[in-house]
Design an enzyme around this catalytic site. Structure first.
Site, short mmCIF file in Angstrom:
data_model
loop_
_atom_site.label_atom_id
_atom_site.label_comp_id
_atom_site.label_asym_id
_atom_site.label_seq_id
_atom_site.Cartn_x
_atom_site.Cartn_y
_atom_site.Cartn_z
CG PHE A 1 1.58 -10.43 -10.51
CD1 PHE A 1 2.85 -10.99 -10.58
CD2 PHE A 1 0.48 -11.27 -10.54
CE1 PHE A 1 3.02 -12.37 -10.69
CE2 PHE A 1 0.64 -12.64 -10.64
CZ PHE A 1 1.90 -13.20 -10.72
CG ASP B 1 -5.32 -8.48 -14.56
OD1 ASP B 1 -6.18 -9.19 -13.99
OD2 ASP B 1 -4.13 -8.82 -14.66
CE LYS C 1 -5.04 -14.73 -8.92
NZ LYS C 1 -4.24 -15.96 -8.96
#
Length: 402
Positions: free
Chosen positions: A142, A227, A256
């Site tokens: 994801f 990531d 984030k």
């Protein structure tokens, strides 16, 4: 469900696209690890915005940094310099042990930027023929929801009905070094991986996998792109999850928690040899690296530099996993995975779906989120107190009948 909550839910249902299926709680205020809904009921946040809220809701240092910057200047666009930009880039590069930063806003933007970076590096530096660059990714990944990113997703819900898809990606099983090596060709420019797969259910790769990826990519002149949007910035007990195997990738993709739960901030961080391939006009973002974002992110970097949050994630994470592992084999819990203050819990489907368990926990004042059937994820803010964490675990035991 009272009138205020019902009215808010009905309005959202009528006027917003149904691309999410949130739990039926309407948050009005939040502080630390706790949120309060429009009825005044308090909930323990055990999700932390998928790691965007690593430092808790309303963290005073971050709010003060944002307020101070709001009074000065919030946006210039990259048409001009501003007085927070250079410090942000220099300090984030230092935190990562790199030299250059390309700031963006959202995690998906940062992943898109990393893909563009890898391709341009492949053509300009590695010498791959134009239009032939390939990127290896892992199944069950994801990395976001843009058209390009869903093109290399293996999740039918994320991918279906959004074609035609972007070519140039090779998918291999996560954790399988042999498959990764077989997929590499002279046209491979990057391997893009999550050091821990979050949306897939907090999947931790086999020991030695990340180190093996690092060795293979170095041998084959391929960029290792990590990531760390969910796994990075303290969540696993290290600043970056790659550190658990003493691995330094060529490229970090961050987001984030970099914005402290205050503003969206993301970035690609790499060496000059990699990010130096860009020239003016080849990539950009109106809001990327804006003064408000830089001010908040600078405070995040300062907080991480002290190591306090990484230590909390380590200590409380050990406690969390010790308690969760006691539930395995008792009937309701089939498996627990994770690292630091991050866990994926597989629930016996006969007990309930992940959604049903999440709703039952909500009724008891704990907010988590399900993924992939009967799996729930726990990722509380790193500022959570041990007593609050234990109370949340007690509610989980009660729901599971353990």
């Amino acid at each position: 469900m009272t009138t205020d909550t019902a009215a808010a839910l009905a309005s959202a249902e009528a006027h917003s696209a149904h691309n999410y299926h949130p739990l039926p709680v309407v948050v009005a205020e939040a502080e630390g690890a706790w949120m309060t809904d429009v009825e005044g009921r308090r909930y323990l946040d055990m999700l932390a915005g998928y790691s965007a809220l690593n430092f808790g809701h309303g963290n005073r240092r971050l709010i003060d940094a944002a307020k101070a910057q709001l009074e000065r200047v919030t946006l210039t666009s990259r048409a001009f310099h501003h007085d927070r930009f250079a410090d942000f880039c220099a300090q984030l590069a230092e935190l990562c042990g790199k030299e250059m930063v390309l700031p963006m806003n959202t995690g998906a933007e940062a992943v898109e930027t990393a893909v563009k970076t890898a391709r341009k590096w492949g053509y300009r530096v590695k010498g791959v023929p134009d239009g032939r660059a390939r990127v290896i990714v892992a199944s069950d990944n994801f990395h976001g929801r843009t058209t390009t990113i869903v093109s290399f997703s293996t999740d039918p819900e994320a991918r279906a009905d959004f074609g035609p898809y972007t070519p140039g990606f090779d998918i291999v099983p996560y954790g399988d070094l042999a498959a990764l090596e077989r997929a590499m060709t002279d046209e491979t420019v990057a391997v893009l991986l999550e050091p821990i797969q979050g949306e897939a259910g907090v999947l931790v790769p086999p020991p030695g996998y990340l180190a093996g990826v690092r060795e293979l990519t170095r041998e084959r002149n391929v960029l290792f792109v990590a990531d760390e949007i969910q796994s990075g910035l303290g969540r696993t007990g290290k600043t970056f999850a790659c550190e658990h195997e003493d691995v330094v990738p060529d490229v970090y993709v961050l987001g984030k928690a970099l914005g402290g739960g205050v503003v969206p901030v993301s970035a690609v961080v790499a060496s000059t040899d990699v990010l130096g391939v860009f020239r003016p006009g080849e990539h950009g973002s109106t809001f990327g690296g804006n003064p408000l974002a830089c001010a908040v992110a600078l405070e995040v970097i300062a907080m991480l530099r002290g190591g306090e949050f990484q230590q909390r994630a380590t200590e409380l994470g050990e406690h969390l996993h010790r308690e969760l592992n006691l539930l395995v084999g008792e009937g309701a819990v089939q498996a627990v995975r994770g690292r630091g203050l991050w866990a994926g819990i597989d629930i016996d489907p006969s007990i309930g779906t992940g959604r049903q368990i999440s709703e039952q926990l909500m009724e008891r004042g704990v907010l988590v989120k399900d993924t992939h059937g009967s799996t729930i994820r726990i990722a509380p803010p790193l500022v959570i107190g041990k007593e609050d964490l234990d109370w949340g675990l007690d509610q989980l035991r009660a729901v599971l009948g353990s």
